[in-house]
Design a protein around this motif. Structure first.
Motif, PDB file in Angstrom:
ATOM      1  N   TYR A   1       0.844  -0.968   0.043  1.00 41.69           N
ATOM      2  CA  TYR A   1      -0.157  -0.130   0.026  1.00 41.69           C
ATOM      3  C   TYR A   1       1.046   1.285  -0.100  1.00 41.69           C
ATOM      4  CZ  TYR A   1      -4.316  -3.073   1.628  1.00 41.69           C
ATOM      5  OH  TYR A   1      -4.937  -3.676   1.417  1.00 41.69           O
ATOM      6  N   PRO A   2       0.192   2.058   0.242  1.00 42.82           N
ATOM      7  CA  PRO A   2       1.272   3.573  -0.362  1.00 42.82           C
ATOM      8  C   PRO A   2       1.310   3.623   1.211  1.00 42.82           C
ATOM      9  CG  PRO A   2      -1.001   4.046  -1.059  1.00 42.82           C
ATOM     10  CD  PRO A   2      -0.916   2.585  -0.867  1.00 42.82           C
ATOM     11  N   ASN A   3       2.767   4.235   1.503  1.00 39.27           N
ATOM     12  CA  ASN A   3       3.113   4.908   2.908  1.00 39.27           C
ATOM     13  C   ASN A   3       2.495   5.378   3.435  1.00 39.27           C
ATOM     14  OD1 ASN A   3       5.401   4.955   4.643  1.00 39.27           O
ATOM     15  ND2 ASN A   3       6.784   6.470   3.789  1.00 39.27           N
ATOM     16  N   ILE A   4       2.469   5.919   4.442  1.00 38.21           N
ATOM     17  CA  ILE A   4       1.181   6.301   4.894  1.00 38.21           C
ATOM     18  C   ILE A   4       2.268   6.698   5.921  1.00 38.21           C
ATOM     19  CG2 ILE A   4      -1.043   6.395   6.600  1.00 38.21           C
ATOM     20  CD1 ILE A   4      -0.721   5.023   3.935  1.00 38.21           C
ATOM     21  N   GLN A   5       1.733   8.283   5.910  1.00 41.01           N
ATOM     22  CA  GLN A   5       2.591   9.271   6.516  1.00 41.01           C
ATOM     23  C   GLN A   5       1.851  10.509   7.191  1.00 41.01           C
ATOM     24  OE1 GLN A   5       6.000  11.145   4.181  1.00 41.01           O
ATOM     25  NE2 GLN A   5       7.423   8.700   5.067  1.00 41.01           N
ATOM     26  N   LEU A   6       0.934  10.266   8.782  1.00 41.74           N
ATOM     27  CA  LEU A   6      -0.029  11.105   8.807  1.00 41.74           C
ATOM     28  C   LEU A   6       0.911  12.467   9.816  1.00 41.74           C
ATOM     29  CD1 LEU A   6      -3.453   8.669   9.590  1.00 41.74           C
ATOM     30  CD2 LEU A   6      -2.608   9.834   7.768  1.00 41.74           C
ATOM     31  N   ARG A   7      -0.263  13.070   9.458  1.00 40.35           N
ATOM     32  CA  ARG A   7       0.636  14.292  10.423  1.00 40.35           C
ATOM     33  C   ARG A   7      -1.251  15.247  11.795  1.00 40.35           C
ATOM     34  NH1 ARG A   7       1.345  17.735   6.309  1.00 40.35           N
ATOM     35  NH2 ARG A   7       0.852  19.121   5.890  1.00 40.35           N
ATOM     36  N   ASN A   8      -0.962  15.728  12.648  1.00 44.65           N
ATOM     37  CA  ASN A   8      -1.780  16.278  12.985  1.00 44.65           C
ATOM     38  C   ASN A   8      -2.416  17.737  12.775  1.00 44.65           C
ATOM     39  OD1 ASN A   8      -3.093  14.247  14.312  1.00 44.65           O
ATOM     40  ND2 ASN A   8      -1.899  14.453  16.198  1.00 44.65           N
ATOM     41  N   GLY A   9      -3.110  18.330  12.206  1.00 45.49           N
ATOM     42  CA  GLY A   9      -3.406  19.969  12.178  1.00 45.49           C
ATOM     43  C   GLY A   9      -4.241  20.604  12.822  1.00 45.49           C
ATOM     44  N   HIS A  10      -4.056  21.340  12.812  1.00 47.22           N
ATOM     45  CA  HIS A  10      -4.081  21.937  14.030  1.00 47.22           C
ATOM     46  C   HIS A  10      -4.736  23.811  13.544  1.00 47.22           C
ATOM     47  CE1 HIS A  10      -1.602  19.797  17.230  1.00 47.22           C
ATOM     48  NE2 HIS A  10      -0.581  20.323  16.079  1.00 47.22           N
ATOM     49  N   HIS A  11      -5.549  24.028  12.793  1.00 50.79           N
ATOM     50  CA  HIS A  11      -6.155  24.496  11.937  1.00 50.79           C
ATOM     51  C   HIS A  11      -7.422  25.321  13.160  1.00 50.79           C
ATOM     52  CE1 HIS A  11      -3.652  24.134   8.530  1.00 50.79           C
ATOM     53  NE2 HIS A  11      -3.771  22.953   9.036  1.00 50.79           N
TER      54      HIS A  11
ATOM     55  N   ILE B   1      -6.457   3.191   8.991  1.00 52.83           N
ATOM     56  CA  ILE B   1      -6.635   1.839   8.905  1.00 52.83           C
ATOM     57  C   ILE B   1      -5.851   1.280   8.136  1.00 52.83           C
ATOM     58  CG2 ILE B   1      -8.412  -0.074   8.116  1.00 52.83           C
ATOM     59  CD1 ILE B   1     -10.802   1.813   9.164  1.00 52.83           C
ATOM     60  N   ASN B   2      -5.686   1.364   6.745  1.00 57.25           N
ATOM     61  CA  ASN B   2      -4.553   0.277   6.277  1.00 57.25           C
ATOM     62  C   ASN B   2      -3.480   0.671   6.541  1.00 57.25           C
ATOM     63  OD1 ASN B   2      -6.810   0.355   3.992  1.00 57.25           O
ATOM     64  ND2 ASN B   2      -5.840  -1.326   3.707  1.00 57.25           N
ATOM     65  N   ALA B   3      -2.730   1.777   7.123  1.00 57.11           N
ATOM     66  CA  ALA B   3      -1.692   2.162   7.711  1.00 57.11           C
ATOM     67  C   ALA B   3      -1.537   0.728   9.224  1.00 57.11           C
ATOM     68  CB  ALA B   3      -1.305   3.590   8.177  1.00 57.11           C
ATOM     69  N   SER B   4      -2.278   1.154   9.957  1.00 60.06           N
ATOM     70  CA  SER B   4      -2.448   0.313  11.397  1.00 60.06           C
ATOM     71  C   SER B   4      -2.448  -1.661  10.477  1.00 60.06           C
ATOM     72  CB  SER B   4      -4.161   0.749  11.835  1.00 60.06           C
ATOM     73  OG  SER B   4      -3.824  -0.350  12.543  1.00 60.06           O
ATOM     74  N   LEU B   5      -3.051  -1.969   9.974  1.00 57.56           N
ATOM     75  CA  LEU B   5      -2.991  -3.015   9.185  1.00 57.56           C
ATOM     76  C   LEU B   5      -1.367  -3.598   8.761  1.00 57.56           C
ATOM     77  CD1 LEU B   5      -6.369  -3.212   8.090  1.00 57.56           C
ATOM     78  CD2 LEU B   5      -5.559  -5.138  10.262  1.00 57.56           C
ATOM     79  N   ASP B   6      -0.476  -2.523   8.229  1.00 55.43           N
ATOM     80  CA  ASP B   6       0.496  -2.419   7.400  1.00 55.43           C
ATOM     81  C   ASP B   6       1.484  -2.990   8.485  1.00 55.43           C
ATOM     82  OD1 ASP B   6      -0.703  -2.695   5.001  1.00 55.43           O
ATOM     83  OD2 ASP B   6       0.275  -0.344   4.632  1.00 55.43           O
ATOM     84  N   LYS B   7       1.538  -1.834   9.587  1.00 59.48           N
ATOM     85  CA  LYS B   7       2.031  -1.822  10.658  1.00 59.48           C
ATOM     86  C   LYS B   7       2.621  -2.611  11.102  1.00 59.48           C
ATOM     87  CE  LYS B   7       3.242   0.978  14.879  1.00 59.48           C
ATOM     88  NZ  LYS B   7       2.605   2.113  15.508  1.00 59.48           N
TER      89      LYS B   7
END
Length: 292
Positions: free
Chosen positions: A12-22, A70-76
């Protein structure tokens, strides 16, 4: 909700999430050219498919794409697991959590789901670290809650599920897709966009621009859309699923199967063959993993 998969693959794509603060939700234009191309299955419109035949021991289980988180979690949690364990996890998702057999009654679907969650518990205890186990079961319980949102159109037999928030890799937590916003607040224009994309037309850009201008005049759309998404996810995350198989011994696969069978027999299902086949398939996968 659209679910994407690549049969026989777990890339799957490499998942790199960050939290926004808007302070307010914002729309972003994000190119997805870095994404792996997937075959797609729209989970919100599931139609009958053939069931797993008894002899199909090496069934090529599809890897559904739910959303990035969800998919990042499963991949991890599955990254360093054997192919047999990975296959078993995705079979639980396919045959227990989201079975597409339209002949199953609500009772049968509930039993399959509960059986699948107990199988996931077994995998978590035997093949995952404490941290992996917690994350894995959180994800599987979320998918189980999603499956409970299933609604069927009595006229077409089409099954639909609640839609999950969809964010591209790297997008902030308050990201909202222009297409999703259009689908929610201007379905007529969204229909034109879909028709244009499906026909290979070149007018889709002007349609997007048209809607973007319209959305600027309605900032409340974004606020309302994000509120709906957050409320939906909160509901899913807090859904409790009663499991008649909870507490089954996970000491080893033999004890697990024996106790599961006893519970199935005591439950006095009108038909328990589909549960027993599902259980035996799980047991077979575990034994193959030990042999391998």
């Amino acid at each position: 909700m659209e679910v994407q998969f690549r049969p026989g693959s777990n890339h799957y794509p490499n998942i790199q999430l960050r939290n926004g603060h808007h302070q307010k939700p914002q729309m972003y234009t994000v190119k997805d050219t870095s994404f792996v191309r997937y075959d797609s299955l729209e989970l919100s419109s599931v139609t009958p498919t053939r069931e797993l035949p008894e002899e199909a021991i090496h069934h090529a289980t599809p890897h559904f794409f739910f959303n990035s988180e969800i998919n990042a979690s499963l991949d991890k949690v599955l990254e360093n697991k054997s192919e047999e364990i990975k296959r078993t996890v995705y079979q639980i998702i396919e045959f227990n959590i989201f079975p597409t057999n339209m002949d199953y009654s609500d009772e049968e679907r509930a039993a399959l789901l509960e059986l699948g969650l107990s199988q996931a518990d077994y995998l978590a205890e035997h093949y995952m670290s404490k941290g992996e186990s917690s994350e894995f079961m959180k994800t599987m319980n979320l998918l189980a809650a999603l499956s409970k949102t299933r609604e069927v159109d009595p006229k077409t037999g089409t099954a639909r599920y609640a839609e999950l928030p969809q964010r591209p890799v790297g997008a902030p937590s308050d990201y909202i897709s222009t297409k999703d916003l259009m689908k929610r607040f201007d379905p007529e224009l969204y229909g034109k966009l879909q028709a244009e994309l499906e026909s290979g037309g070149t007018n889709f850009a002007s349609i997007l621009i048209q809607f973007t201008q319209k959305a600027k005049a309605h900032p409340e759309w974004r606020e309302h859309f994000l509120s709906e998404q957050n409320s939906r996810m909160t509901t899913l995350e807090n859904t409790t699923i009663t499991n008649r198989f909870k507490g089954t011994s996970t000491a080893d696969i033999s004890d697990f199967v024996t106790e599961m069978k006893e519970i199935i027999e005591k439950s006095q299902f009108t038909n328990s063959d589909y549960l027993l086949k599902n259980l035996l398939n799980f047991s077979s996968n575990i034994k193959k993993n030990h042999i391998g």
